[in-house]
Design a protein around this motif. Structure first.
Motif, PDB file in Angstrom:
ATOM      1  N   ALA A 106       0.973  -1.361   0.170  1.00 22.50           N
ATOM      2  CA  ALA A 106      -0.029   0.145  -0.264  1.00 22.50           C
ATOM      3  C   ALA A 106       0.842   1.270   0.032  1.00 22.50           C
ATOM      4  N   ALA A 107       2.050   1.069   0.684  1.00 27.30           N
ATOM      5  CA  ALA A 107       3.109   2.410   0.461  1.00 27.30           C
ATOM      6  C   ALA A 107       3.683   2.618  -0.809  1.00 27.30           C
ATOM      7  N   GLY A 108       3.761   1.423  -1.448  1.00 26.44           N
ATOM      8  CA  GLY A 108       4.105   1.531  -2.717  1.00 26.44           C
ATOM      9  C   GLY A 108       5.903   0.844  -2.748  1.00 26.44           C
ATOM     10  N   LEU A 109       5.872   0.089  -1.633  1.00 26.13           N
ATOM     11  CA  LEU A 109       7.412  -0.281  -1.382  1.00 26.13           C
ATOM     12  C   LEU A 109       7.447  -1.724  -1.291  1.00 26.13           C
ATOM     13  N   THR A 110       8.680  -2.567  -1.271  1.00 22.80           N
ATOM     14  CA  THR A 110       8.725  -3.880  -1.343  1.00 22.80           C
ATOM     15  C   THR A 110       9.073  -4.232   0.361  1.00 22.80           C
ATOM     16  N   VAL A 111       8.557  -5.561   0.570  1.00 21.19           N
ATOM     17  CA  VAL A 111       8.850  -6.046   2.175  1.00 21.19           C
ATOM     18  C   VAL A 111      10.275  -5.905   2.455  1.00 21.19           C
ATOM     19  N   GLY A 112      11.109  -6.045   1.673  1.00 29.89           N
ATOM     20  CA  GLY A 112      12.592  -5.974   1.976  1.00 29.89           C
ATOM     21  C   GLY A 112      13.034  -4.769   2.710  1.00 29.89           C
ATOM     22  N   GLY A 113      12.508  -3.647   2.476  1.00 34.83           N
ATOM     23  CA  GLY A 113      12.782  -2.452   3.160  1.00 34.83           C
ATOM     24  C   GLY A 113      12.170  -2.210   4.512  1.00 34.83           C
ATOM     25  N   PHE A 114      11.259  -2.836   4.688  1.00 34.02           N
ATOM     26  CA  PHE A 114      10.480  -2.582   5.957  1.00 34.02           C
ATOM     27  C   PHE A 114      11.441  -2.502   7.425  1.00 34.02           C
ATOM     28  N   TYR A 115      12.289  -3.521   7.417  1.00 39.40           N
ATOM     29  CA  TYR A 115      13.199  -3.740   8.563  1.00 39.40           C
ATOM     30  C   TYR A 115      14.268  -2.405   8.765  1.00 39.40           C
ATOM     31  N   ALA A 116      14.369  -1.691   7.639  1.00 40.79           N
ATOM     32  CA  ALA A 116      15.233  -0.501   7.683  1.00 40.79           C
ATOM     33  C   ALA A 116      14.544   0.636   8.405  1.00 40.79           C
ATOM     34  N   HIS A 117      13.270   0.556   8.639  1.00 42.81           N
ATOM     35  CA  HIS A 117      12.626   1.707   9.530  1.00 42.81           C
ATOM     36  C   HIS A 117      11.979   1.122  10.520  1.00 42.81           C
ATOM     37  N   PHE A 118      11.592  -0.256  10.627  1.00 40.67           N
ATOM     38  CA  PHE A 118      10.867  -0.728  12.019  1.00 40.67           C
ATOM     39  C   PHE A 118      11.310  -2.048  12.488  1.00 40.67           C
ATOM     40  N   ASP A 119      11.492  -2.237  13.698  1.00 38.39           N
ATOM     41  CA  ASP A 119      12.041  -3.563  14.231  1.00 38.39           C
ATOM     42  C   ASP A 119      10.898  -4.726  13.989  1.00 38.39           C
ATOM     43  N   SER A 120       9.793  -4.166  14.178  1.00 36.41           N
ATOM     44  CA  SER A 120       8.744  -5.327  14.025  1.00 36.41           C
ATOM     45  C   SER A 120       7.343  -4.686  13.471  1.00 36.41           C
ATOM     46  N   LYS A 121       6.362  -5.645  13.198  1.00 31.92           N
ATOM     47  CA  LYS A 121       5.029  -4.961  12.649  1.00 31.92           C
ATOM     48  C   LYS A 121       4.226  -4.354  13.980  1.00 31.92           C
ATOM     49  N   GLU A 122       4.385  -4.881  15.039  1.00 39.70           N
ATOM     50  CA  GLU A 122       3.896  -4.228  16.284  1.00 39.70           C
ATOM     51  C   GLU A 122       4.403  -3.065  16.519  1.00 39.70           C
ATOM     52  N   GLU A 123       5.718  -2.625  16.427  1.00 37.17           N
ATOM     53  CA  GLU A 123       6.324  -1.417  16.462  1.00 37.17           C
ATOM     54  C   GLU A 123       5.760  -0.420  15.430  1.00 37.17           C
ATOM     55  N   LEU A 124       5.505  -0.975  14.320  1.00 34.60           N
ATOM     56  CA  LEU A 124       4.859  -0.164  13.412  1.00 34.60           C
ATOM     57  C   LEU A 124       3.429   0.230  13.508  1.00 34.60           C
TER      58      LEU A 124
END
Length: 181
Positions: free
Chosen positions: A36-54
């Motif tokens: 939905a953000a127009g990004l790939t899953v691979g970049g997620f952990y550069a911004h957040f440690d976990s889904k719960e944190e997000l």
């Protein structure tokens, strides 16, 4: 944090806020939020440690927005008038149907799930309820009325959303709205 990284993080949070409003804090996957953000899953952990944190940060932001909207109401109005205005918006068809997505409340869809999440989600919700109700009263002795009104609004909206766009749902919105004051 670089400007690009900050902007990307905000895009992820925006997508998470939308997902939280629609699905609650548990159901959206990292993949759904990132897509939905127009990004790939691979970049997620550069911004957040976990889904719960997000989801916790998105939840905090959404609740802070709710309080900011209440703060923007004319301060010359008394507590009853403020609660009536809040109820008129909160218990509207547009809010039920999420026609005003950027201002939709995440609580009705999150309530069922919060008990299964870390304690910090309950703490954030409790803090929000205390701050929100404090904004809805002029006198400390009216706080229980504000708690009751808030509970009625959240419950009324949750029922109306569960029923969808139908006459019974509309009746619940009207009844709850008329009971607040």
């Amino acid at each position: 944090m670089s400007d690009k990284k900050t902007k990307t993080r905000e895009r992820i949070l925006e997508a998470a806020r939308d997902a939280l409003i629609e699905q609650g804090p548990v159901d959206p996957s990292v993949g759904q939020v990132m897509a939905a953000a127009g990004l790939t899953v691979g970049g997620f952990y550069a911004h957040f440690d976990s889904k719960e944190e997000l989801m916790l940060e998105a939840f905090r932001q959404l609740l802070a927005e709710r309080r900011a909207r209440l703060s923007a109401i004319d301060s010359s109005l008394d507590g009853e008038e403020r609660r009536a205005l809040v109820a008129a918006f909160y218990l509207s068809r547009k809010h039920r149907d999420r026609d005003i997505q950027e201002h939709a409340c995440p609580i009705p869809n999150a309530l069922n799930e919060i008990q299964r999440l870390p304690e910090v989600f309950r703490q954030v919700l409790a803090e929000h309820i205390e701050l929100m109700t404090a904004q809805m009263v002029d006198r400390p002795e009216d706080i229980d009325k504000a708690f009751a009104d808030l509970a009625l609004m959240i419950g009324g909206l949750a029922l109306a959303r569960a029923l969808g766009n139908c006459e019974l749902s509309d009746r619940i919105l009207r009844a709850a709205k008329s009971a607040v004051i």
